[in-house]
Motif scaffolding. Structure first.
Motif, short mmCIF file in Angstrom:
data_model
loop_
_atom_site.label_atom_id
_atom_site.label_comp_id
_atom_site.label_asym_id
_atom_site.label_seq_id
_atom_site.Cartn_x
_atom_site.Cartn_y
_atom_site.Cartn_z
N GLU A 46 0.88 -1.22 -0.13
CA GLU A 46 0.01 -0.08 0.07
C GLU A 46 0.83 1.20 0.09
O GLU A 46 0.56 2.34 -0.67
N VAL A 47 1.99 1.26 0.78
CA VAL A 47 2.78 2.38 0.77
C VAL A 47 3.34 2.60 -0.56
O VAL A 47 3.26 3.94 -1.24
N ILE A 48 3.78 1.57 -1.36
CA ILE A 48 4.29 1.81 -2.53
C ILE A 48 3.33 2.51 -3.58
O ILE A 48 3.55 3.34 -4.23
N GLU A 49 1.98 2.02 -3.34
CA GLU A 49 0.86 2.37 -4.42
C GLU A 49 0.49 4.10 -4.09
O GLU A 49 0.34 4.58 -4.91
N LEU A 50 0.48 4.32 -2.74
CA LEU A 50 0.32 5.45 -2.16
C LEU A 50 1.34 6.39 -2.78
O LEU A 50 0.95 7.69 -2.90
N ALA A 51 2.61 6.09 -2.97
CA ALA A 51 3.64 7.06 -3.23
C ALA A 51 3.82 7.00 -4.83
O ALA A 51 4.60 7.93 -5.13
N GLY A 52 2.80 6.49 -5.52
CA GLY A 52 2.81 6.50 -7.09
C GLY A 52 3.47 5.47 -7.61
O GLY A 52 3.60 5.72 -8.83
#
Length: 374
Positions: free
Chosen positions: A235-241
């Motif tokens: 999720e962190v990676i996806e939120l970071a774009g």
């Protein structure tokens, strides 16, 4: 004369009966003020000695109302208790806390003198722990050890997760609910900061089309260990774009893949974290080993020099309360132009002052961001 005496006797008898009933009536009369005070006293409940908190998995845990002695044995637990300004309540910590993260020895006030429990994460000695009389033990999700802690009269609070990034703030709230006092307000302040920074990042990254996002691979401790879909790192990676290439694999934070799998993903970016503690190879060594292996040379991240070591500071950024910093840092590495407004030097300084009560110098801040020791 006899008739007169009879009348006198009757009158005396009547008088005595009246006096008797009058006395009984007076004895049974209750003072209204005394009655009210008695009722108020009876209505006041006895002071509770325990309270119930809810772990992230929904489990109910009964803990003392006044917690004064805790054992911080779970990896990130020392950091959480410290943020909540309750380091004085720590009577024992995991042995890895003492020498795992050199910046923690600089930032924390009492880490160097705290008692450590050897092998706390793998083979906990309950008798050894009991010597220090903790009321609450923050521990790993090990059912057998948790049961032993509870059976010994202590209260175990095992790590629990929903696999969501918001766990980062919610677990701090749980610790605050247990510790009470000012910890509750500190946790609220952290939650507000967390939400604010997530919004700042996602206001931008949510507008980036999927086809324009770079492929990102996250390495946990070793190059072929990565996070599965049950981990919030995805999720962190996806939120970071980023497009997390391993978002569909099974498992939690650490899962072994093959080199063939990594080559087929061919990520644009590689991030490395969680290396270098408890005798494990450092992140620098992990990367050097990969760069020395010809099998990896055609990966886009390597050819374009897009391999990054996550900063650490007092604890791994992928596991502790600094994970919100990781989100901002990762977003800025992926999109430096879109996030030119983020100054990680200033963000780090603010975070350490606000939540660790420590003023970083420019040199210290630079060292942490470059993954250097104090």
């Amino acid at each position: 004369m006899n008739k007169f005496k009879r009348h006198i006797s009757i009158l005396l008898a009547v008088f005595m009966l009246v006096a008797l009933f009058s006395g009984c009536s007076n004895q049974n009369t209750v003072n209204p003020e005394k009655t009210e005070n008695l009722e108020q006293k009876q209505e006041q409940p006895l002071e509770a000695k325990t309270k119930v908190v809810t772990n992230l998995d929904g489990t109910k845990i009964e803990v003392p109302v006044n917690v004064e002695r805790v054992a911080a044995l779970f990896g990130p637990s020392y950091e959480k208790v410290y943020i909540l300004n309750a380091e004085d309540k720590i009577v024992a910590a995991g042995d890895f806390h003492k020498n795992g993260w050199p910046w923690s020895n600089v930032i924390y006030k009492k880490l160097d003198s705290v008692v450590v429990i050897e092998n706390a994460h793998s083979s906990l000695n309950i008798e050894d722990l009991l010597k220090y009389e903790p009321q609450v033990v923050f521990y790993f999700p090990n059912p057998n050890a948790v049961a032993s802690i509870n059976k010994a009269g202590m209260v175990a609070v095992p790590m629990a997760s929903t696999g969501k990034f918001e766990d980062t703030k919610d677990v701090l709230t749980l610790y605050a609910d247990i510790l009470g006092g000012e910890a509750v307000e500190i946790a609220k302040k952290y939650a507000e900061y967390f939400d604010e920074k997530v919004k700042m990042v996602t206001d931008i990254t949510s507008q980036i089309p999927k086809e324009e996002r770079p492929d990102v691979y996250f390495s946990n401790q070793e190059i072929l260990w990565t996070a599965g879909k049950s981990s919030d790192i995805v999720e962190v990676i996806e939120l970071a774009g980023g497009n997390c290439v391993h978002k569909d694999i099974e498992g939690g934070s650490k899962n072994e893949i093959t080199i063939e799998q990594l080559l087929s993903w061919n990520p644009d970016y590689i991030f490395v974290d969680h290396a270098g503690s408890s005798g494990n190879a450092s992140a620098e060594e992990v990367i050097d080993e990969m760069l020395d292996d010809e099998q990896y040379q055609n990966i886009k991240a390597i050819k374009n020099d897009n391999i990054y070591i996550s900063p650490t500071g007092v604890f791994f950024w992928d596991s502790g309360q600094q994970k919100i910093l990781m989100l901002m840092w990762m977003a800025k590495e992926l999109y430096p132009e879109k996030f030119s407004n983020i100054d990680m030097l200033e963000e780090l300084k603010y975070f350490y002052k606000e939540f660790y009560r420590y003023d970083l110098t420019d040199e210290e801040t630079d060292k942490i961001l470059r993954h250097l020791n104090p």
